[in-house]
Design an enzyme around this catalytic site. Sequence first.
Site, short mmCIF file in Angstrom:
data_model
loop_
_atom_site.label_atom_id
_atom_site.label_comp_id
_atom_site.label_asym_id
_atom_site.label_seq_id
_atom_site.Cartn_x
_atom_site.Cartn_y
_atom_site.Cartn_z
CG HIS A 192 90.27 -8.50 73.77
ND1 HIS A 192 91.52 -7.75 72.98
CD2 HIS A 192 89.91 -7.42 74.76
CE1 HIS A 192 91.87 -6.50 73.09
NE2 HIS A 192 90.75 -5.66 74.08
CB CYS A 515 84.39 1.54 76.90
SG CYS A 515 86.00 1.66 77.84
C1 PEP Z 1 89.32 -2.27 78.51
O1 PEP Z 1 90.19 -1.79 79.17
O2 PEP Z 1 88.16 -1.77 79.34
C2 PEP Z 1 88.93 -2.11 77.06
C3 PEP Z 1 87.26 -1.38 76.96
O3 PEP Z 1 89.77 -2.08 76.51
P1 PEP Z 1 89.71 -3.26 76.31
O4 PEP Z 1 89.13 -4.54 76.44
O5 PEP Z 1 89.94 -3.53 74.63
O6 PEP Z 1 91.20 -4.01 76.30
#
Ligand code: PEP
Length: 590
Positions: A192, A515
């Site tokens: 993140h 995503c």
């Molecule tokens: C994922 O896990 O792919 C996602 C888009 O969410 P995050 O990166 O916030 O865990």
Amino acid sequence: MRRLNGIGVSPGVVSGRAVILIQRGHVLRYQIGERRLGSELARLEKSRERSRQQLLDIRARVALRRPELASLFDAQLLMLDDPMLVSRVADIVREQRVNAEWAVQQVFHEFSSVFEEVADPYLRERKGDVSDLAGRLKMNLQQGVAMPRELLRELDEPSVIIADELTPSLVAQVDWTKVRGFATDAGSRTSHTAILARSLEVPAVVGLHNASEVVQAGQLVVIDGNAGAVMVDPTPLELARAARGEDHRPAVGGDAERRRPAATADGVRIRLEANIEFPNDLAAARYAGAEGIGLYRSEFLLTGSSGAAITEDEQYEIYRGMLEGMAPEMVTVRTFDVDEDQLASQLTRQALADGWAVDEKRASRQGLRGLRLSLAQPEPFQAQLRALLRAARECPQGRLRIMFPFVSSVEQLREARRMVREAAGELARRGEAVPAVPIGVVIEIPAAAYTADLLAREADFFTIGTNDLIQYCLAVDRADERVSRLYEPLHPAILRVIVMVRRAAVRHRIPVSLCGEMASDPALLALLVGLGLTEFSMTSAAIPAAKQVLAEVRSDDLRALARRVLKLATVEDIEREVTAAFGRLSSIHE
Ligand code: PEP
Ligand code: MG
């Protein structure tokens, strides 16, 4: 000059004086300027006095029930006045110009190693007392402290942060006009912290292993997010490159080009939406040509604030603003995806109205996290749901979707849907009937992927979160730089799992998008289109390049490529096939 190599996770070249932050083990180290020295020493003294009072209180309480045990606390009380302890801490603060928590930690280490060498078991036991006392002093230092983010605001010169690791909450709060970039020992492209760096357009290099030890506070450093390198004591040439700014923003093209929807050369429409972390990112998303917000990571609401609790009304205003800002396009809000690691941060905890409980010793990214945490501690979750539903009611021209993170069973989805009904019922009782809002699931735990057909019967849409799906399928912690080479989006298991989830969604006629960060690599994106996906959400900056690449490929070629790739057994073979079709892959899995 010395060059350190890592993973460039956010482009751009910048220079500045190094500010060192050590966060591991929850102890921060930062430099104290001449001006702050007096207040830092006063803070230490206050912590000593508070600790003394607490120990006296504990001693008195214990004495009432077990008088023979009360003397145990005398040892700690004596240590408080031992010149080898708190006075030594003060000396370190003065001499090394470091914060008091760090100095306490150092003195504790010195003490521990001395105790380890003594033969007398009674004396060895005293190590526990020192540890206890060090913990108490550090805890009391936290009362009303200037957090590093405030200290970072006082920097006089252009600076860069060099840290062992940086939490997303700290990255969210730094004033990046003063600090120009950062580099960390830990981290990977999908952590993140890296995602935030790109979203904030802050040049960053991670996975450097030991930069926080090699670089000295105040040293001049160049951070090259393009090349994934850090130059310590850079040459004049390197500095000149940094001064030129080495433009890192992708070419976005003219207005008409930006607004043109994405499609392959043979006219297959591909929907590209944006992942955002802050409501203010809407403008950048629109500018990049996003057709909606495919993922709003709402938990960042809990880290960017002053630490005061975020109320339902405040959330409502924010969500309504986002819906209005993006109308008539869709906004998909993911409910708080907080893990206990983040919850262990005081700030995040304070920001939650009801103060979620956290077991710091057991903090884990696979423990109470995402929807599990929301279900276990429903008050903040209910407030968020009410705020979202109220926003949908007040902005009928907008299109809200609610999505749950970290779902691992159908029961959890049912329970969460029940909570949505409860929130809607509560609003109806207040006379605020709300519209129906699509409810979706992030498919990011292998159990959810394997039961996608069952979940698809009860969910209105899916979003495949490959960032987590890859780490849990391959058992590779996405934030652990030591195993980041094994983090392979092109592993046959990952491609198969994606195919399986897509198939379940198609069979049940629900929309499915992806995503994860892998969609922002144009070559991987093209392969995913070949696998049958047509909706993606990605960091805004990646959208223009994605459109461009898609416009140059034919969907039948992509399907043929996908068919070939699905027969291959190794990442190397798959990578070769994809690279032959599109050229070099970007370094998502470095
Ligand atoms: C994922 O896990 O792919 C996602 C888009 O969410 P995050 O990166 O916030 O865990
Ligand atoms: Mg995730």
